[in-house]
Motif scaffolding. Sequence first.
Motif, PDB file in Angstrom:
ATOM      1  N   PHE A 163    -101.356  30.778  59.048  1.00 57.80           N
ATOM      2  CA  PHE A 163    -100.010  31.282  58.748  1.00 57.80           C
ATOM      3  C   PHE A 163     -99.096  31.136  59.964  1.00 57.80           C
ATOM      4  O   PHE A 163     -97.942  30.689  59.846  1.00 57.80           O
ATOM      5  CB  PHE A 163    -100.087  32.746  58.316  1.00 57.80           C
ATOM      6  CG  PHE A 163     -98.746  33.409  58.180  1.00 57.80           C
ATOM      7  CD1 PHE A 163     -97.959  33.173  57.067  1.00 57.80           C
ATOM      8  CD2 PHE A 163     -98.263  34.251  59.174  1.00 57.80           C
ATOM      9  CE1 PHE A 163     -96.706  33.769  56.941  1.00 57.80           C
ATOM     10  CE2 PHE A 163     -97.020  34.849  59.060  1.00 57.80           C
ATOM     11  CZ  PHE A 163     -96.242  34.604  57.937  1.00 57.80           C
TER      12      PHE A 163
ATOM     13  N   SER B 204     -98.269  27.443  60.507  1.00 58.48           N
ATOM     14  CA  SER B 204     -97.310  26.957  59.509  1.00 58.48           C
ATOM     15  C   SER B 204     -95.913  27.509  59.767  1.00 58.48           C
ATOM     16  O   SER B 204     -94.910  26.796  59.610  1.00 58.48           O
ATOM     17  CB  SER B 204     -97.782  27.345  58.101  1.00 58.48           C
ATOM     18  OG  SER B 204     -99.065  26.822  57.830  1.00 58.48           O
ATOM     19  N   ALA B 205     -95.849  28.785  60.170  1.00 59.10           N
ATOM     20  CA  ALA B 205     -94.543  29.382  60.458  1.00 59.10           C
ATOM     21  C   ALA B 205     -93.885  28.698  61.653  1.00 59.10           C
ATOM     22  O   ALA B 205     -92.680  28.391  61.627  1.00 59.10           O
ATOM     23  CB  ALA B 205     -94.706  30.882  60.715  1.00 59.10           C
TER      24      ALA B 205
ATOM     25  N   THR C  16     -92.643  25.301  60.622  1.00 57.62           N
ATOM     26  CA  THR C  16     -91.405  25.416  59.840  1.00 57.62           C
ATOM     27  C   THR C  16     -90.213  25.739  60.736  1.00 57.62           C
ATOM     28  O   THR C  16     -89.135  25.122  60.627  1.00 57.62           O
ATOM     29  CB  THR C  16     -91.570  26.499  58.768  1.00 57.62           C
ATOM     30  OG1 THR C  16     -92.682  26.185  57.929  1.00 57.62           O
ATOM     31  CG2 THR C  16     -90.305  26.616  57.924  1.00 57.62           C
TER      32      THR C  16
ATOM     33  N   MET D 259     -94.816  27.351  52.191  1.00 54.41           N
ATOM     34  CA  MET D 259     -94.632  28.454  53.127  1.00 54.41           C
ATOM     35  C   MET D 259     -94.456  29.773  52.383  1.00 54.41           C
ATOM     36  O   MET D 259     -94.932  30.830  52.836  1.00 54.41           O
ATOM     37  CB  MET D 259     -93.405  28.175  54.004  1.00 54.41           C
ATOM     38  CG  MET D 259     -93.328  29.062  55.240  1.00 54.41           C
ATOM     39  SD  MET D 259     -94.722  28.777  56.355  1.00 54.41           S
ATOM     40  CE  MET D 259     -95.102  30.448  56.861  1.00 54.41           C
TER      41      MET D 259
ATOM     42  N   THR E 128     -96.995  32.895  52.767  1.00 56.35           N
ATOM     43  CA  THR E 128     -96.485  34.201  53.183  1.00 56.35           C
ATOM     44  C   THR E 128     -96.971  35.294  52.238  1.00 56.35           C
ATOM     45  O   THR E 128     -97.356  36.391  52.672  1.00 56.35           O
ATOM     46  CB  THR E 128     -94.950  34.184  53.230  1.00 56.35           C
ATOM     47  OG1 THR E 128     -94.516  33.156  54.128  1.00 56.35           O
ATOM     48  CG2 THR E 128     -94.403  35.517  53.700  1.00 56.35           C
TER      49      THR E 128
ATOM     50  N   TYR F 263    -100.836  27.240  46.997  1.00 56.14           N
ATOM     51  CA  TYR F 263    -100.542  26.815  48.364  1.00 56.14           C
ATOM     52  C   TYR F 263    -101.099  25.418  48.642  1.00 56.14           C
ATOM     53  O   TYR F 263    -100.400  24.557  49.202  1.00 56.14           O
ATOM     54  CB  TYR F 263    -101.120  27.831  49.346  1.00 56.14           C
ATOM     55  CG  TYR F 263    -101.208  27.315  50.764  1.00 56.14           C
ATOM     56  CD1 TYR F 263    -100.068  27.138  51.536  1.00 56.14           C
ATOM     57  CD2 TYR F 263    -102.446  27.003  51.327  1.00 56.14           C
ATOM     58  CE1 TYR F 263    -100.152  26.646  52.833  1.00 56.14           C
ATOM     59  CE2 TYR F 263    -102.532  26.520  52.628  1.00 56.14           C
ATOM     60  CZ  TYR F 263    -101.389  26.348  53.375  1.00 56.14           C
ATOM     61  OH  TYR F 263    -101.465  25.866  54.650  1.00 56.14           O
TER      62      TYR F 263
ATOM     63  N   CYS G  22     -98.943  22.095  49.473  1.00 56.47           N
ATOM     64  CA  CYS G  22     -99.194  21.299  50.683  1.00 56.47           C
ATOM     65  C   CYS G  22     -99.365  19.823  50.333  1.00 56.47           C
ATOM     66  O   CYS G  22     -98.911  18.940  51.072  1.00 56.47           O
ATOM     67  CB  CYS G  22    -100.445  21.819  51.405  1.00 56.47           C
ATOM     68  SG  CYS G  22    -100.201  23.377  52.279  1.00 56.47           S
TER      69      CYS G  22
END
Length: 680
Positions: free
Chosen positions: A227, A230-231, A234, A268, A272, A302, A306
């Motif tokens: 997470f 990925s955050a 982004t 995302m 989340t 998810y 992806c």
Amino acid sequence: MASHSSMLVSRHIQNISEAKYLQPHWGYPNRALPCTNDPGSCEYLDVVYHSHDLGMLYCGIIWATIGGILLVWAIGRHLFPPLDTEQSRLLTMESQRTDNKHYIHRLKDSVAALCRHYLLSESLRAIFGRTTRLQVLVLLTLTGYLTVFSFVGIEYRRWVTPVKNMPGVNNTRTSLGPWSDRIGVLAYALTPMSVMLSSRESLLSIITGVPYQSFNFLHRWLGYIIFVQSALHTIGWCVIQMRLYQPQPSVGLEWIQEEYMIWGVLAMFFLTVLFVLSTPWAIRRTGYEFFRKCHYVMAILYIGACWGHWSKLNCYLIPSLVIWFIDRGARLVRTALLHYHYLPDGGMGFRGASATITRFPDSVNGDVVRLDFVHPSRPWEIGQHFYLCFPEITIWQSHPFTPCSLPGINPQGSIHSYILRAKKGATRAVADLAAAKTIASSHDSKVAATPAASTSVLLTGPYGQEIMDHLTPNTNVLCIAGGTGITFVLPVLLGLTARRPVPDRKLDLVWAVRRDADVAWVRQEIDQLRRSAVLHDIKVRIFVTRERDLDPGSHGLKQVEALSVGPQDDRIQVSSASVTSSSSHQLEKDKEATCVDTLSIHHPTDPDSEPQDGRPDLTSIMQGFLDTTVCGPTVVYASGPGEMVSDLRRIVAGCNSAGQVWKRKERYDVRLVCDDRLEW
């Protein structure tokens, strides 16, 4: 794929039409060579593609490292398997004649004691919860490993490049782009491992021998790492596309409308939701079953998003989906095989087990339910558990329970007995079902159980690992349980007392319950242990924590006498060679005297104390047990409230000493085996 290529042409200003050839890159669009853009853009593209190639190499190194560790682990298990009874006896005899021949086993035991001394206790509980230092160390090692690979091999520079056909307008290109791509690739690469760590039909358990539930801590925290990666990925590209690239806001608006970006936003979002729902706060608010179902759905969505975002890395997404579907399919197959057998009419078909429900009412702490049934399935290993589903209540839920019965086969099949506390959800519904079906109620609901109900049960399993495979004949065993945790430790003692007695071996059971009446949950199993005290050095101590003894002078004798001393249960087989030549009449007299001395029930002694002060002092119990052992190492089996298990981890860790074990002082070789079958 076309949208990806066109997006990269715009982002990297590659002149595909002017390229003499396209250079392939695994997981990334082809590179147009030679580069015909301005020097800054060409240098930036060199850094981007070089960084990506190194990132793919690092992902391969990560998986090669994981594979190498598993390979070494599997080879080690093959070269140094647990000693069976005869091997242990021969090793002990040989060790008495020489101190050097078997130094490998001494070294192995000493290193294990050293690791337990420093890594068994818990640390940073506010962050990591009730988990050992060993698991925290593994997590920190993995985090450091990933941190290094997130930054190494990237040339950190800044380029100011002109925007075509817009004099005076420049793009700012930095190494934030290749770094954001790197951590995005790592997040993809870790996805199969996250799915593998969550599998109930675990390949990791087959290789390592570690129960699948022990991987849940790493699964949860690896999900948090993904997470964060990925955050950051982004955020990095949002800064690049919405701030550094010009002119704005047209570049940012055009970018966010790209198909691959729409899928990225969805990925995302799903991630989340996965993160929020997996927090302890959310699980308490929504309930475990809601979390579990949403977790499955969000995980699949998810992975699909992806794929839509960056299909060139589907080499990581395909294994994730395959592992997930194999795990779910294997569960269905195992359930079908367990329940597909001969029916009463002589045919073959699918039928659940018919379980008898015995309810023990408790309006304060929640009713306790005992399930008993016979099922034509193969025996399980002591320590394994089954997932039980109750079709009369719901077919969409199943819960893990450890049988308190000894695995074995009688002419009708394996005897299954389970103890569960009805709090809410399916367990509460089972108790309500038993109450609704009750034919006759007990006159005194506080003491007597209310028998009578039955229900259909579907099993899946067994899961988990054998917990007695490291026991040698001279190993002392201390079982400590709280409440319904007695189901985890009882089969251990029942299994040991069913074997040939071993001189000087100690077997103790310490059980903390809230009421005197709670002993009735496992009355017949306690009776079996008491009868075995004639041949085995076994003691049973029951601590009542929420009730005071109304007659302090009795010291629990009324409860002891209430437990019957009946004939030997036919499920316990004792070797005839272990019985002395005493007459049967004298043996019966000794049996009755020993049974009373074997079991003791303790209440809070101070009339003004709080009821919970009746909890056993685990430190003094542990030290007293070790002080009275004659020889051999000790294994502590524990199941109960988290606070109790945390205390035992600390106490057992302090009892281990590598130096003393190397000097053959086995008293300082103490292992702890906990029941960690809960998934979160």
